[in-house]
Design a protein around this motif. Structure first.
Motif, PDB file in Angstrom:
ATOM      1  N   ASP A  37       0.881  -1.159   0.000  1.00  0.00           N
ATOM      2  CA  ASP A  37       0.000   0.000   0.000  1.00  0.00           C
ATOM      3  C   ASP A  37       0.927   1.218   0.000  1.00  0.00           C
ATOM      4  N   PHE A  38       1.064   1.841  -1.160  1.00  0.00           N
ATOM      5  CA  PHE A  38       2.044   2.926  -1.280  1.00  0.00           C
ATOM      6  C   PHE A  38       1.668   4.144  -0.442  1.00  0.00           C
ATOM      7  N   ALA A  39       0.380   4.259  -0.090  1.00  0.00           N
ATOM      8  CA  ALA A  39      -0.046   5.415   0.722  1.00  0.00           C
ATOM      9  C   ALA A  39       0.678   5.430   2.068  1.00  0.00           C
ATOM     10  N   VAL A  40       0.928   4.247   2.633  1.00  0.00           N
ATOM     11  CA  VAL A  40       1.581   4.235   3.946  1.00  0.00           C
ATOM     12  C   VAL A  40       3.058   4.630   3.802  1.00  0.00           C
ATOM     13  N   PHE A  41       3.703   4.185   2.726  1.00  0.00           N
ATOM     14  CA  PHE A  41       5.091   4.616   2.495  1.00  0.00           C
ATOM     15  C   PHE A  41       5.139   6.136   2.305  1.00  0.00           C
ATOM     16  N   ARG A  94      15.775  12.997   0.242  1.00  0.00           N
ATOM     17  CA  ARG A  94      15.434  13.224  -1.175  1.00  0.00           C
ATOM     18  C   ARG A  94      15.645  11.932  -1.958  1.00  0.00           C
ATOM     19  N   ASP A  95      16.754  11.208  -1.672  1.00  0.00           N
ATOM     20  CA  ASP A  95      17.007   9.924  -2.360  1.00  0.00           C
ATOM     21  C   ASP A  95      15.856   8.955  -2.097  1.00  0.00           C
ATOM     22  N   LEU A 101       9.113   7.115  -5.488  1.00  0.00           N
ATOM     23  CA  LEU A 101       8.392   7.483  -6.720  1.00  0.00           C
ATOM     24  C   LEU A 101       8.655   6.468  -7.823  1.00  0.00           C
ATOM     25  N   ALA A 102       9.947   6.129  -8.001  1.00  0.00           N
ATOM     26  CA  ALA A 102      10.322   5.183  -9.055  1.00  0.00           C
ATOM     27  C   ALA A 102       9.698   3.815  -8.783  1.00  0.00           C
ATOM     28  N   GLU A 104       6.975   3.098  -7.020  1.00  0.00           N
ATOM     29  CA  GLU A 104       5.521   3.091  -7.207  1.00  0.00           C
ATOM     30  C   GLU A 104       5.171   3.052  -8.698  1.00  0.00           C
ATOM     31  N   GLN A 105       5.959   3.760  -9.506  1.00  0.00           N
ATOM     32  CA  GLN A 105       5.706   3.791 -10.958  1.00  0.00           C
ATOM     33  C   GLN A 105       5.959   2.441 -11.594  1.00  0.00           C
ATOM     34  N   SER A 106       6.974   1.697 -11.071  1.00  0.00           N
ATOM     35  CA  SER A 106       7.416   0.518 -11.824  1.00  0.00           C
ATOM     36  C   SER A 106       7.269  -0.788 -11.054  1.00  0.00           C
ATOM     37  N   TRP A 107       6.512  -0.763  -9.936  1.00  0.00           N
ATOM     38  CA  TRP A 107       6.350  -1.977  -9.134  1.00  0.00           C
ATOM     39  C   TRP A 107       6.023  -3.177 -10.014  1.00  0.00           C
ATOM     40  N   PRO A 108       6.576  -4.395  -9.786  1.00  0.00           N
ATOM     41  CA  PRO A 108       7.443  -4.736  -8.659  1.00  0.00           C
ATOM     42  C   PRO A 108       8.910  -4.387  -8.864  1.00  0.00           C
ATOM     43  N   ALA A 109       9.257  -3.770 -10.015  1.00  0.00           N
ATOM     44  CA  ALA A 109      10.660  -3.352 -10.167  1.00  0.00           C
ATOM     45  C   ALA A 109      10.890  -2.183  -9.214  1.00  0.00           C
ATOM     46  N   GLY A 110      12.135  -1.913  -8.923  1.00  0.00           N
ATOM     47  CA  GLY A 110      12.452  -0.752  -8.074  1.00  0.00           C
ATOM     48  C   GLY A 110      12.505  -1.084  -6.596  1.00  0.00           C
ATOM     49  N   VAL A 111      12.167  -2.344  -6.251  1.00  0.00           N
ATOM     50  CA  VAL A 111      12.120  -2.687  -4.829  1.00  0.00           C
ATOM     51  C   VAL A 111      13.520  -2.686  -4.203  1.00  0.00           C
ATOM     52  N   THR A 112      14.524  -3.073  -4.991  1.00  0.00           N
ATOM     53  CA  THR A 112      15.878  -3.149  -4.432  1.00  0.00           C
ATOM     54  C   THR A 112      16.402  -1.753  -4.138  1.00  0.00           C
TER      55      THR A 112
END
Ligand SMILES: [Fe+2]
Ligand SMILES: [Fe+2]
Length: 197
Positions: A37-41, A94-95, A101-102, A104-112
């Motif tokens: 749930d990206f809202a909590v992040f 900021r990082d 952002l990245a 959330e846009q590309s889930w499940p990629a970007g998790v690492t």
């Protein structure tokens, strides 16, 4: 003095609770079968940006650090180190925002990348608070005057809020929102759904 120190410790505990929730949820998100749930992040990272970065640290700098330097010039290396960490924290957050952002846009990629940014920020901030509690506050207890502590207490109690649009009560409600969104046992929210269910 006791009240001022208690407020600083309490603020560190609230920040720690959000950091530890963020770390646990980022670990949960490593399972590619569960959509986070990206809202909590977003709420957690907003809290970290707004509370420690824009409220807690400025109060430390303007009150605690400035007064300690006046009373104990020997504290300068430690104060400069902590100041540099406040500056570094602003970059790390900021990082973290970019990584989220990245992700959330590309889930499940970007998790690492997101997990690495969370880990970097959480470890960094924990060691920063430990240093303040173990090194800075004992020095301050030894050298600040009653007048210093009264001023610090009133700043930390929110009476001299440095940022006009941010108020202590806003953080209390944001903190409650994080708790209601985060899945149990971290918060009171629903479990994240498995993508295949
Ligand atoms: Fe700090
Ligand atoms: Fe602090």
């Amino acid at each position: 003095m006791d009240k001022a120190i208690r407020i600083i410790y309490d603020e560190h505990r609230s920040i720690s609770a959000v950091l530890s929730g963020l770390k646990s949820l980022a670990e949960l998100a490593r399972d590619p079968g569960v959509r986070p749930d990206f809202a909590v992040f977003r709420a957690m990272i907003y809290y970290i940006d707004a509370f420690p970065e824009r409220m807690h640290h400025p109060k430390e700098e303007d009150q605690l650090f400035a007064r300690l330097l006046r009373r104990d010039p020997g504290a300068r290396p430690l104060v400069e180190e902590l100041h540099a960490e406040h500056v570094k924290g602003a970059t790390l957050i900021r990082d973290l925002e970019q990584a989220l952002l990245a992700y959330e846009q590309s889930w499940p990629a970007g998790v690492t990348r997101f997990g690495t940014a969370v880990e970097a920020y959480v470890q960094f901030h924990w060691q920063h608070m430990r240093k303040e509690e173990q090194k800075l506050l004992p020095l301050a207890e030894r050298s600040l005057t009653a007048e210093d502590w009264t001023a610090i207490e009133s700043a930390f109690a929110g009476n001299e809020d440095p940022v006009a649009d941010l108020r202590e009560k806003d953080f209390t409600s944001l903190y409650q929102r994080i708790l209601s969104l985060a899945p149990s046992p971290i918060g009171l929210g629903d479990q994240w759904k498995r993508a295949d269910s």
